[in-house]
Design a protein around this motif. Structure first.
Motif, PDB file in Angstrom:
ATOM      1  N   SER A   1      41.945  35.477  39.832  1.00  0.00           N
ATOM      2  CA  SER A   1      42.200  34.418  38.870  1.00  0.00           C
ATOM      3  C   SER A   1      43.008  33.306  39.541  1.00  0.00           C
ATOM      4  CB  SER A   1      42.972  34.966  37.673  1.00  0.00           C
ATOM      5  OG  SER A   1      43.221  33.944  36.730  1.00  0.00           O
TER       6      SER A   1
ATOM      7  N   ALA B   1      36.483  25.710  32.391  1.00  0.00           N
ATOM      8  CA  ALA B   1      36.918  27.036  32.837  1.00  0.00           C
ATOM      9  C   ALA B   1      36.549  28.044  31.763  1.00  0.00           C
ATOM     10  CB  ALA B   1      38.421  27.072  33.102  1.00  0.00           C
ATOM     11  N   TYR B   2      36.239  29.247  32.197  1.00  0.00           N
ATOM     12  CA  TYR B   2      35.939  30.307  31.234  1.00  0.00           C
ATOM     13  C   TYR B   2      37.231  30.999  30.836  1.00  0.00           C
ATOM     14  CZ  TYR B   2      33.934  34.378  28.975  1.00  0.00           C
ATOM     15  OH  TYR B   2      33.608  35.346  28.057  1.00  0.00           O
ATOM     16  N   THR B   3      37.553  30.939  29.545  1.00  0.00           N
ATOM     17  CA  THR B   3      38.798  31.518  29.047  1.00  0.00           C
ATOM     18  C   THR B   3      38.530  32.595  27.998  1.00  0.00           C
ATOM     19  OG1 THR B   3      38.992  29.717  27.422  1.00  0.00           O
ATOM     20  CG2 THR B   3      40.148  29.443  29.518  1.00  0.00           C
TER      21      THR B   3
ATOM     22  N   SER C   1      41.750  30.994  35.555  1.00  0.00           N
ATOM     23  CA  SER C   1      40.489  31.687  35.313  1.00  0.00           C
ATOM     24  C   SER C   1      39.872  32.082  36.642  1.00  0.00           C
ATOM     25  CB  SER C   1      39.508  30.791  34.543  1.00  0.00           C
ATOM     26  OG  SER C   1      38.275  31.463  34.331  1.00  0.00           O
TER      27      SER C   1
ATOM     28  N   TRP D   1      34.994  28.898  37.052  1.00  0.00           N
ATOM     29  CA  TRP D   1      35.116  27.463  36.810  1.00  0.00           C
ATOM     30  C   TRP D   1      33.746  26.811  36.943  1.00  0.00           C
ATOM     31  CZ3 TRP D   1      39.955  25.016  35.966  1.00  0.00           C
ATOM     32  CH2 TRP D   1      41.055  25.879  36.037  1.00  0.00           C
TER      33      TRP D   1
ATOM     34  N   GLY E   1      44.664  31.624  29.927  1.00  0.00           N
ATOM     35  CA  GLY E   1      43.223  31.694  30.154  1.00  0.00           C
ATOM     36  C   GLY E   1      42.761  33.048  30.620  1.00  0.00           C
ATOM     37  N   ASN E   2      41.545  33.075  31.179  1.00  0.00           N
ATOM     38  CA  ASN E   2      40.933  34.319  31.631  1.00  0.00           C
ATOM     39  C   ASN E   2      41.523  34.714  32.972  1.00  0.00           C
ATOM     40  OD1 ASN E   2      38.766  35.605  33.474  1.00  0.00           O
ATOM     41  ND2 ASN E   2      38.037  36.065  31.421  1.00  0.00           N
ATOM     42  N   THR E   3      42.050  35.925  33.058  1.00  0.00           N
ATOM     43  CA  THR E   3      42.657  36.381  34.306  1.00  0.00           C
ATOM     44  C   THR E   3      41.831  37.435  35.003  1.00  0.00           C
ATOM     45  OG1 THR E   3      43.965  38.034  33.108  1.00  0.00           O
ATOM     46  CG2 THR E   3      44.988  35.889  33.500  1.00  0.00           C
TER      47      THR E   3
END
Length: 286
Positions: free
Chosen positions: A122, A147-149, A196, A199, A247-249
Motif C-alpha cells: 500500500s 485510487a481504489y479504496t 492504496s 491506482w 484508504g485501501n491498505t
C-alpha cells in the motif's frame, strides 16, 4: 543462539520509516509490453504491475477494453485498439483524442487511455511526472487520478465505465491540469494522503468527477483549465511513501505489526537461550 540470528532480528527491528520517499521510473526505448508489464522501484519501493486500458468499447457506453502498453525515453504510454499501429505518434501516449483515424473527440468519457498501477504494498502517491507531451503547441496534459479504496482488491474494469468504477470502490484523487514537458513536468498529487495498492491514471475526463452526491454522472470540473481532447502525455515516473493514510491498505503488514512480531520472536529466542545456558551451567556444577 547464533550471532547470525541476533544480527537478523536486530535488522528486522530497525524502524521502518513510513515517510521514506519511494520512486518508480518508467522510461525505456520503444518496448512493446502488450497489455501489462511489471516495473521495479527504488530501494524499499517494491515493484508495480502496470496494465493498459482505454474506453473504446463504444457500442455500449464508453467502456474499458485492454490497450497496449509501451515505454519510450519519455516514459510509458497507452495505445488503444483504435490508435493504429504500435508506436504511431501521438496516439502512442495517454490521450483522450479519439482514434487515429478520426478527428472527432468522444467526450466526456470515450476513448480515454488509462493504466492501473498495482503496487505490491500500500502506497500514498505524492507526485506524477511526464516526460513527453507531444510536439504540437495545442496539445497539453490534463490528467485524472483515481485510487481504489474499497474492501479487498478491485474487480476487473473490463466492460465498465468510469462512473461504474466510481460507484464500486474507486475514488477520485484529483484532476491535474496543463502539465508540460520540460517546463512543468511534475504535479503534486493526493493532498488527502490516501493510501492504496491500486491506482488508476488516465487522460482527463469529467466522468472522473462522478460520485454519490451527483448520482454518479459525468460532471465538468470547476477548474476551467481542464478540457477534454488534445491531451497527450507519457508518464516518466511516480513518487510516494509507504501507505499510512486513509484508504485501501491491501494485505501488506504495517511496520508496527512487523515490529511487534519480530520483537516477540526475539523475546522467545532469548528466553530459550537463557534456559539452555542455565541447564548447561547446572550440568557443569553437578
Amino acid at each position: 543462539m547464533k550471532k547470525s540470528d541476533l544480527f537478523f532480528i536486530a535488522a528486522m527491528l530497525t524502524p521502518l520509516s513510513a515517510n521514506a520517499t519511494l520512486s518508480w521510473s518508467f522510461t525505456g526505448s520503444g518496448q512493446n509490453y502488450g497489455s501489462q508489464h511489471t516495473f521495479s522501484g527504488s530501494s524499499g519501493a517494491g515493484s508495480v504491475s502496470v496494465s493498459a486500458f482505454s474506453t473504446t468499447l463504444d457500442s455500449s457506453g464508453d467502456k474499458f477494453e485492454t490497450g497496449t502498453l509501451g515505454s519510450w525515453s519519455g516514459g510509458i504510454g497507452v495505445q488503444s485498439q483504435e490508435d493504429g499501429s504500435f508506436g504511431s505518434s501521438p496516439h502512442h501516449a495517454f490521450d483522450n483524442d479519439g482514434g487515429a483515424n478520426t478527428t472527432s473527440d468522444e467526450g466526456p468519457g470515450g476513448d480515454v487511455d488509462a493504466a492501473i498501477f498495482a503496487f505490491d504494498q500500500s502506497v500514498s502517491l505524492t507526485s506524477l511526472s511526464i516526460g513527453w507531451d507531444g510536439t504540437n503547441p495545442d496539445y497539453d496534459a490534463d490528467i485524472s487520478v483515481l485510487a481504489y479504496t474499497g474492501s479487498g482488491g478491485p474487480a476487473s474494469i473490463l466492460g465498465k465505465t468510469f462512473t461504474q468504477l466510481l460507484s464500486s470502490g474507486w475514488q477520485l484523487i484529483g484532476n491535474y491540469s496543463e502539465l508540460d514537458h520540460p517546463s512543468n513536468p511534475t504535479a503534486s498529487i493526493n493532498a488527502s494522503n490516501v493510501s492504496s495498492s491500486y491506482w488508476l491514471v488516465s487522460a482527463y475526463t469529467s466522468c472522473a468527477n462522478a460520485n454519490s452526491s451527483n448520482s454518479y454522472v459525468c460532471v465538468p470540473d470547476s477548474n476551467g483549465s481542464l478540457d477534454f481532447g488534445d491531451d497527450f502525455f507519457k508518464i516518466s515516473g511516480l513518487t510516494g511513501t509507504v501507505g499510512g493514510g486513509s484508504g485501501n491498505t491491501g494485505s501488506v503488514p504495517e511496520p508496527s505489526s512487523l515490529l511487534l512480531f519480530t520483537g516477540g520472536l526475539l523475546g522467545w529466542r532469548l528466553n530459550r537461550y537463557s534456559k539452555a545456558q542455565a541447564e548447561s551451567n547446572e550440568a557443569l556444577a553437578a
